[in-house]
Design a protein around this motif. Structure first.
Motif, PDB file in Angstrom:
ATOM      1  N   LEU A  94       0.532  -0.998  -0.104  1.00 18.69           N
ATOM      2  CA  LEU A  94      -0.035   0.410  -0.329  1.00 18.69           C
ATOM      3  C   LEU A  94       0.695   1.274  -0.104  1.00 18.69           C
ATOM      4  CD1 LEU A  94      -3.602   0.839   0.921  1.00 18.69           C
ATOM      5  CD2 LEU A  94      -1.318   2.065   2.146  1.00 18.69           C
ATOM      6  N   ILE A 219      -0.112  16.559   1.084  1.00 20.23           N
ATOM      7  CA  ILE A 219      -0.143  16.341   3.029  1.00 20.23           C
ATOM      8  C   ILE A 219      -1.406  16.370   3.180  1.00 20.23           C
ATOM      9  CG2 ILE A 219       0.890  16.919   4.722  1.00 20.23           C
ATOM     10  CD1 ILE A 219       2.891  14.891   2.720  1.00 20.23           C
ATOM     11  N   PHE A 220      -2.224  15.627   4.402  1.00 16.46           N
ATOM     12  CA  PHE A 220      -3.566  15.801   4.809  1.00 16.46           C
ATOM     13  C   PHE A 220      -3.918  17.089   6.139  1.00 16.46           C
ATOM     14  CE2 PHE A 220      -4.106  10.829   5.269  1.00 16.46           C
ATOM     15  CZ  PHE A 220      -4.864  10.566   3.903  1.00 16.46           C
ATOM     16  N   ASN A 222      -4.330  20.074   4.723  1.00 19.66           N
ATOM     17  CA  ASN A 222      -3.881  21.375   4.171  1.00 19.66           C
ATOM     18  C   ASN A 222      -5.087  21.578   3.249  1.00 19.66           C
ATOM     19  OD1 ASN A 222      -1.277  21.807   5.223  1.00 19.66           O
ATOM     20  ND2 ASN A 222      -1.464  20.156   3.899  1.00 19.66           N
ATOM     21  N   GLY A 223      -5.862  21.071   3.302  1.00 18.84           N
ATOM     22  CA  GLY A 223      -7.407  21.337   2.195  1.00 18.84           C
ATOM     23  C   GLY A 223      -7.191  21.346   1.286  1.00 18.84           C
ATOM     24  N   LYS A 225      -7.659  17.895   0.285  1.00 12.53           N
ATOM     25  CA  LYS A 225      -8.939  17.154  -0.649  1.00 12.53           C
ATOM     26  C   LYS A 225      -8.384  15.608  -1.386  1.00 12.53           C
ATOM     27  CE  LYS A 225     -11.991  20.478  -0.649  1.00 12.53           C
ATOM     28  NZ  LYS A 225     -12.753  20.383   0.558  1.00 12.53           N
ATOM     29  N   ALA A 226      -6.801  15.041  -0.322  1.00 10.41           N
ATOM     30  CA  ALA A 226      -6.470  14.128  -0.715  1.00 10.41           C
ATOM     31  C   ALA A 226      -7.345  12.634  -1.005  1.00 10.41           C
ATOM     32  CB  ALA A 226      -4.787  13.518   0.156  1.00 10.41           C
ATOM     33  N   ASN A 227      -6.981  12.043  -2.281  1.00  8.83           N
ATOM     34  CA  ASN A 227      -8.121  11.239  -2.591  1.00  8.83           C
ATOM     35  C   ASN A 227      -6.921   9.913  -2.999  1.00  8.83           C
ATOM     36  OD1 ASN A 227      -9.904   8.954  -3.356  1.00  8.83           O
ATOM     37  ND2 ASN A 227     -10.512  10.470  -5.645  1.00  8.83           N
ATOM     38  N   VAL A 228      -6.510   8.877  -1.810  1.00  8.30           N
ATOM     39  CA  VAL A 228      -5.894   8.157  -1.731  1.00  8.30           C
ATOM     40  C   VAL A 228      -6.346   6.401  -1.234  1.00  8.30           C
ATOM     41  CG1 VAL A 228      -3.204   7.803  -0.148  1.00  8.30           C
ATOM     42  CG2 VAL A 228      -4.105  10.226  -0.310  1.00  8.30           C
ATOM     43  N   THR A 229      -5.702   5.655  -2.024  1.00  7.48           N
ATOM     44  CA  THR A 229      -6.427   4.550  -2.215  1.00  7.48           C
ATOM     45  C   THR A 229      -5.024   3.795  -2.432  1.00  7.48           C
ATOM     46  OG1 THR A 229      -8.059   3.012  -2.670  1.00  7.48           O
ATOM     47  CG2 THR A 229      -7.360   4.742  -4.404  1.00  7.48           C
ATOM     48  N   SER A 231      -5.682   0.704  -4.432  1.00  9.78           N
ATOM     49  CA  SER A 231      -6.457   0.503  -5.001  1.00  9.78           C
ATOM     50  C   SER A 231      -6.341   1.031  -6.455  1.00  9.78           C
ATOM     51  CB  SER A 231      -8.377   0.840  -5.647  1.00  9.78           C
ATOM     52  OG  SER A 231      -8.878  -0.290  -4.118  1.00  9.78           O
ATOM     53  N   TRP A 238      -7.872   8.972  -7.849  1.00 10.14           N
ATOM     54  CA  TRP A 238      -9.467   7.754  -8.250  1.00 10.14           C
ATOM     55  C   TRP A 238      -9.450   7.247  -8.968  1.00 10.14           C
ATOM     56  CZ3 TRP A 238     -14.184  10.456  -7.490  1.00 10.14           C
ATOM     57  CH2 TRP A 238     -14.218  11.651  -7.602  1.00 10.14           C
ATOM     58  N   ARG A 239     -10.450   5.706  -8.129  1.00  5.62           N
ATOM     59  CA  ARG A 239     -10.226   4.492  -8.216  1.00  5.62           C
ATOM     60  C   ARG A 239     -10.772   4.103  -9.853  1.00  5.62           C
ATOM     61  NH1 ARG A 239     -13.843   0.286  -7.110  1.00  5.62           N
ATOM     62  NH2 ARG A 239     -12.472  -1.355  -5.874  1.00  5.62           N
TER      63      ARG A 239
END
Lengths: 379, 278
Positions: A94, A219-220, A222-223, A225-229, A231, A238-239
């Motif tokens: 991961l 980095i979380f 800070n606005g 809107k991180a999309n962390v996966t 997958s 984007w998954r």
């Protein structure tokens, strides 16, 4: 930072001090021989330097917390031995998939299974390369002394931050528990310390993942809107798990991020290679015996050189291929039954003879005389 | 015009996401309850990080909630969330987990986070089944239930997740069902607001994969009506005999402690005490 110029310390302690110099502010770990001294020293030092130490419930949790910490903005590290690496592997995957900079120290011990906790073995060379599912590349560094545990832990953080990826420091019982003099930097301000590139603007249209040039990290907090996966995903996180083209891009960008930058990552050390007919190729603690053997051989006017892989992964096949053109024989020294040996043979591809030499008893230090006798047999 | 009217929670949804669940799933109720709680608390959404693992519940925040979301490996969401929270204690960190994710594969992280009393909010969507993989038995599946991996009936005992959280040291524990959307919203707000390990157990319906086990296939309304009829508030539990309470779902705020020290606070005090070279 340490004010004294030198210390006589264990490799594991030197590793901690190197991490602190590199800017490490988070350590999560679980007790395991022969790496426990790292956690113990970290538990004292982290809070002194405004950092965080946590002893987790298991190694799965250690590496998971380190990944979480890195996404919250800290330089983060864990340390363990082979059994701990086995437990961490899914979450290491991961970390690679989400491009999370972090350092994993593996103080290797005898295996398989519980094995021999305080006998040295280079048993995890392949497991750190291929232990997690799927297709990926890792960076691993093999120190051979407490001094290098200090220096290379700093370097490990630098390349982890630069390439946004996990970096392994592959020590073993010998290097981790060995006590030697360690020299600290004269001037800490002159050290090169690399910090990750962070996304500068929440509205930026720049990709956040999957660039061979290394994308800036959102980095979380800070606005962004991180999309962390974990997958399969695209440049914005984007998954997409149905389109093979997205998966192809995902895998190739992650691997090429390492492979395209090999020249910047790979380090080798050469001694007496100019006129060498026989080459001792080694890495980690074994390199000490290789070097000693070369010195003895040269006194006897035998043309032996030492070729050391300071980084084992990514593998320096081009460098080894080129080197092999000018030598007769390469003896691969490993304290295992030949984990990089097939890679060396493949790189040499018949241009020189390649032989594997393990210690006569696995886990015992290579005797320079034993190596020298093998060289004489070869001549 | 109708199309000009925006849902009051729309601002929390990441543009471009589609909320996909099976028909009748309880996830939508949980998503709304959580977002309403955040709206009621007037929290800055950018200051909240959602962490989730594998299973249907993992899809409640990820990728749809328009803030930082971290979607991780099966069972490990709490472990990842621990690293986020310890590193930046100013962030509110909320974990979504299913009953399998939380109490089977991730059970160890759950009890240890509660024991540490780290300031996390863990919302468990307990549908009593593995929904994502189409209906295998979970540690929460009632005894004798016939699932795809217990064709002769479930032989094992079930976990009471709220009791587990309480015993392990959680400072706030509430259990509701998806029938209790308003109560859920209030308790989730309290959980997020509270400093310490907070646990919300939301009994939810999986009409597709658990409905078939209890003879209510694809029948969410019947499942929710049953939640209503079986629920009894913790304050009224004394009036029940032991026998009649077996079949009941005890709901309400089960733990609300204020005395216990929280881990990130303790660490900050320690830094102040032993800090040397910044």
């Amino acid at each position: 930072m340490k004010n004294n110029k030198t210390d006589f310390i264990q490799g594991n302690i030197a590793c901690v001090e190197g991490a602190i110099v590199a800017g490490c502010k988070f350590f999560a770990g679980y007790p395991i021989t022969p790496a426990s001294e790292i956690a113990e020293h970290m538990s004292e030092r982290m809070f002194q330097v405004n950092g965080t130490f946590i002893q987790t419930e298991d190694e799965l949790s250690s590496i998971a917390a380190v990944v979480g910490s890195s996404w919250a903005g800290a330089k983060a590290m864990t340390a363990t031995s082979g059994p701990g690496i086995s437990l961490m592997q899914e979450n290491i995957g991961l970390a690679i998939a989400t491009e999370t900079p972090l350092v994993i120290v593996d103080v290797q011990r005898g295996g398989p299974s519980t094995g021999s906790p305080s006998i040295s073995l280079q048993g995890d060379t392949i497991q750190v390369k291929y232990g997690s599912q799927g297709e990926y590349q890792v960076i691993s560094i093999a120190p051979s002394s407490p001094q290098e545990m200090f220096d290379y832990t700093i370097w490990a953080f630098n390349i982890a931050e630069k390439f946004r990826t996990p970096v392994f420091v592959m020590a073993d019982v010998m290097v981790g528990h060995m006590r030697e003099q360690v020299e600290y930097p004269e001037d800490y301000n002159e050290l090169e310390i690399f910090d990750r590139k962070i996304l500068d603007d929440p509205d930026s249209t720049e990709g956040r993942f999957l660039s061979t040039e290394v994308a800036p990290m959102p980095i979380f907090g800070n606005g962004f809107k991180a999309n962390v996966t974990g997958s399969t995903h695209d440049e914005f996180g984007w998954r997409n798990v149905s389109d093979p083209k997205v998966m192809d891009n995902f895998i190739k960008k992650l691997t090429n991020k390492i492979l395209n930058n090999k020249s910047e990552i790979i380090r080798t050390e050469k001694e007496y290679m100019e006129d060498a007919e026989v080459v001792l190729l080694s890495y980690g603690s074994v390199s000490r015996a290789a070097l000693e053997t070369v010195h003895t051989a040269r006194e006897k006017e035998i043309k032996v050189g030492s070729y050391r892989l300071v980084t084992v992964w990514p593998f320096p096949e081009k460098e080894i291929s080129k080197m092999s053109e000018n030598v007769e024989k390469i003896i691969v020294l490993e304290n295992n039954l030949g984990q990089i040996y097939p890679y060396v043979r493949s790189a040499v591809d018949g241009k020189a003879e390649v032989e594997l030499l393990s210690p006569s008893v696995l886990g015992e230090f290579f005797e320079p005389n034993y190596i020298l006798n093998k060289i004489k047999e070869a001549k | 015009m109708l199309k000009d009217i925006e849902h009051p929670l729309q601002k929390y949804i990441r543009p471009g996401t589609n909320y996909t669940t099976c028909p009748g799933c309880g996830n939508g109720i949980l998503a709304q309850s959580t977002l309403r709680a955040i709206k009621n608390l007037e929290l800055d959404f950018d200051n909240i990080v959602f962490v989730s693992g594998i299973g249907c519940a993992g899809w409640i925040p990820s990728p749809s909630f328009n803030t930082d979301v971290l979607h991780v490996t099966h069972g490990r969401a709490i472990a990842y969330a621990t690293g986020v929270k310890l590193t930046n204690p100013k962030l509110k960190v909320v974990v979504f987990s299913g009953d399998g994710d939380l109490s089977a594969i991730g059970g160890n992280h759950f009890i240890h986070a509660a024991r540490r009393n780290i300031d996390l909010t863990v919302i468990c969507v307990n549908n009593r089944i593995y929904g994502m993989t189409s209906g295998q038995a979970a540690p929460t599946t009632p005894k004798n239930s016939k699932t795809t991996t217990t064709p002769y009936g479930n032989m094992e005992n079930t976990f009471d997740l709220s009791d587990l959280a309480k015993s392990a040291g959680a400072t706030f524990v509430a259990r509701w069902t998806t029938y209790h959307a308003r109560q859920l919203t209030k308790s989730i707000a309290k959980a997020i607001d509270k400093k310490g390990f907070s646990f919300i157990e939301a009994i939810s319906q999986c009409p597709v994969h658990y409905g078939k086990v209890i003879g209510m296939r694809n029948d969410a309304p019947s499942m929710m009506k049953e939640f209503k009829s079986k629920s009894i508030h913790i304050n009224k539990i004394d009036s029940l005999s032991n026998e009649s309470s077996d079949d009941k779902i005890i709901v309400g705020e089960l733990v609300n402690e204020n005395e216990k020290a929280e881990l990130t606070d303790l660490m900050q005090s320690l830094r102040t005490e032993v800090g040397t070279d910044g």
